[in-house]
Design a protein around this motif. Structure first.
Motif, PDB file in Angstrom:
ATOM      1  N   GLY A  31       2.349   1.738  -3.392  1.00 46.77           N
ATOM      2  CA  GLY A  31       1.332   2.232  -4.317  1.00 46.77           C
ATOM      3  C   GLY A  31       1.091   3.724  -4.169  1.00 46.77           C
ATOM      4  O   GLY A  31       0.961   4.448  -5.166  1.00 46.77           O
ATOM      5  N   ILE A  32       1.063   4.204  -2.940  1.00 48.21           N
ATOM      6  CA  ILE A  32       0.869   5.639  -2.712  1.00 48.21           C
ATOM      7  C   ILE A  32       2.075   6.419  -3.216  1.00 48.21           C
ATOM      8  O   ILE A  32       1.922   7.482  -3.823  1.00 48.21           O
ATOM      9  N   ARG A  79       0.841  -1.206   0.000  1.00 44.29           N
ATOM     10  CA  ARG A  79       0.000   0.000   0.000  1.00 44.29           C
ATOM     11  C   ARG A  79       0.876   1.257   0.000  1.00 44.29           C
ATOM     12  O   ARG A  79       0.600   2.217  -0.716  1.00 44.29           O
ATOM     13  N   ARG A 106       3.996   5.573  -5.709  1.00 45.22           N
ATOM     14  CA  ARG A 106       3.882   5.605  -7.176  1.00 45.22           C
ATOM     15  C   ARG A 106       2.835   6.621  -7.611  1.00 45.22           C
ATOM     16  O   ARG A 106       3.041   7.377  -8.564  1.00 45.22           O
ATOM     17  N   THR A 107       1.714   6.650  -6.894  1.00 42.18           N
ATOM     18  CA  THR A 107       0.656   7.601  -7.224  1.00 42.18           C
ATOM     19  C   THR A 107       1.142   9.035  -7.056  1.00 42.18           C
ATOM     20  O   THR A 107       0.874   9.895  -7.894  1.00 42.18           O
ATOM     21  N   THR A 141      -5.198  16.682  -3.399  1.00 44.74           N
ATOM     22  CA  THR A 141      -4.957  15.244  -3.515  1.00 44.74           C
ATOM     23  C   THR A 141      -3.588  14.882  -2.953  1.00 44.74           C
ATOM     24  O   THR A 141      -3.441  13.899  -2.220  1.00 44.74           O
ATOM     25  N   ARG A 142      -2.586  15.681  -3.274  1.00 48.31           N
ATOM     26  CA  ARG A 142      -1.234  15.420  -2.795  1.00 48.31           C
ATOM     27  C   ARG A 142      -1.174  15.463  -1.262  1.00 48.31           C
ATOM     28  O   ARG A 142      -0.554  14.609  -0.630  1.00 48.31           O
ATOM     29  N   LEU A 185      -2.731  12.266   0.081  1.00 49.62           N
ATOM     30  CA  LEU A 185      -1.851  11.119  -0.121  1.00 49.62           C
ATOM     31  C   LEU A 185      -0.655  11.153   0.819  1.00 49.62           C
ATOM     32  O   LEU A 185      -0.259  10.117   1.367  1.00 49.62           O
ATOM     33  N   HIS A 229       3.412   9.906  -9.960  1.00 51.67           N
ATOM     34  CA  HIS A 229       2.608  10.137 -11.168  1.00 51.67           C
ATOM     35  C   HIS A 229       1.904  11.487 -11.084  1.00 51.67           C
ATOM     36  O   HIS A 229       1.861  12.239 -12.059  1.00 51.67           O
ATOM     37  N   LEU A 230       1.371  11.791  -9.934  1.00 52.52           N
ATOM     38  CA  LEU A 230       0.659  13.048  -9.732  1.00 52.52           C
ATOM     39  C   LEU A 230       1.591  14.246  -9.946  1.00 52.52           C
ATOM     40  O   LEU A 230       1.209  15.226 -10.588  1.00 52.52           O
ATOM     41  N   HIS A 237       2.207  14.577 -13.679  1.00 49.71           N
ATOM     42  CA  HIS A 237       0.990  15.040 -14.363  1.00 49.71           C
ATOM     43  C   HIS A 237       0.721  16.507 -14.038  1.00 49.71           C
ATOM     44  O   HIS A 237       0.324  17.279 -14.910  1.00 49.71           O
TER      45      HIS A 237
END
Length: 127
Positions: free
Chosen positions: A68-69, A65, A71-72, A100-101, A104, A75-76, A79
């Motif tokens: 995954g965060i 988990r 990596r997100t 969002t950041r 996370l 990516h964020l 982007h």
């Protein structure tokens, strides 16, 4: 509603927001800003019942988990840089990325604490 046709393309329907629709939109928008209900996080249920999982699965799931965060977040970040360079994207988009950041990063910090507590044996507690 009206129909319009451009060149050889098929006709399309064009809809218009009614006064009642605009009023409902504004009501819902106001509700979003004034609703202060507590947020519930589904992962809290997973944490509460962590002891039900085989011990050998607990840390790998938490670590997965966390990864995954991370990596997100990566990516964020990429982007957001792309979006920031686009003059057609409104400034509010940057605030949404920031929101969002922040969430996370808070989730990541919390998961790191949970991981440390699992590694130390503090979690899962006695039942």
């Amino acid at each position: 509603m009206e129909s319009e046709k451009e060149g050889s393309r098929p006709a399309r329907r064009v809809y218009e927001v009614t006064a009642a629709g605009r009023q409902e939109f504004n009501r819902l928008l106001m509700e979003l800003w004034t609703d202060d209900k507590r947020e519930f996080f589904p992962l809290d249920i997973g944490l509460f019942f962590l002891s039900e999982l085989p011990e050998v699965k607990r840390l790998p799931l938490i670590t997965g988990r966390i990864d995954g965060i991370r990596r997100t977040l990566a990516h964020l970040e990429k982007h957001q840089q792309d979006v920031d360079r686009n003059p057609h994207v409104p400034a509010e988009a940057g605030a949404i990325f920031s929101h969002t950041r922040h969430h996370l990063k808070a989730e990541l910090a919390w998961l790191e604490e949970v991981k440390a507590d699992v590694e130390s044996g503090r979690i899962p507690g006695r039942r």
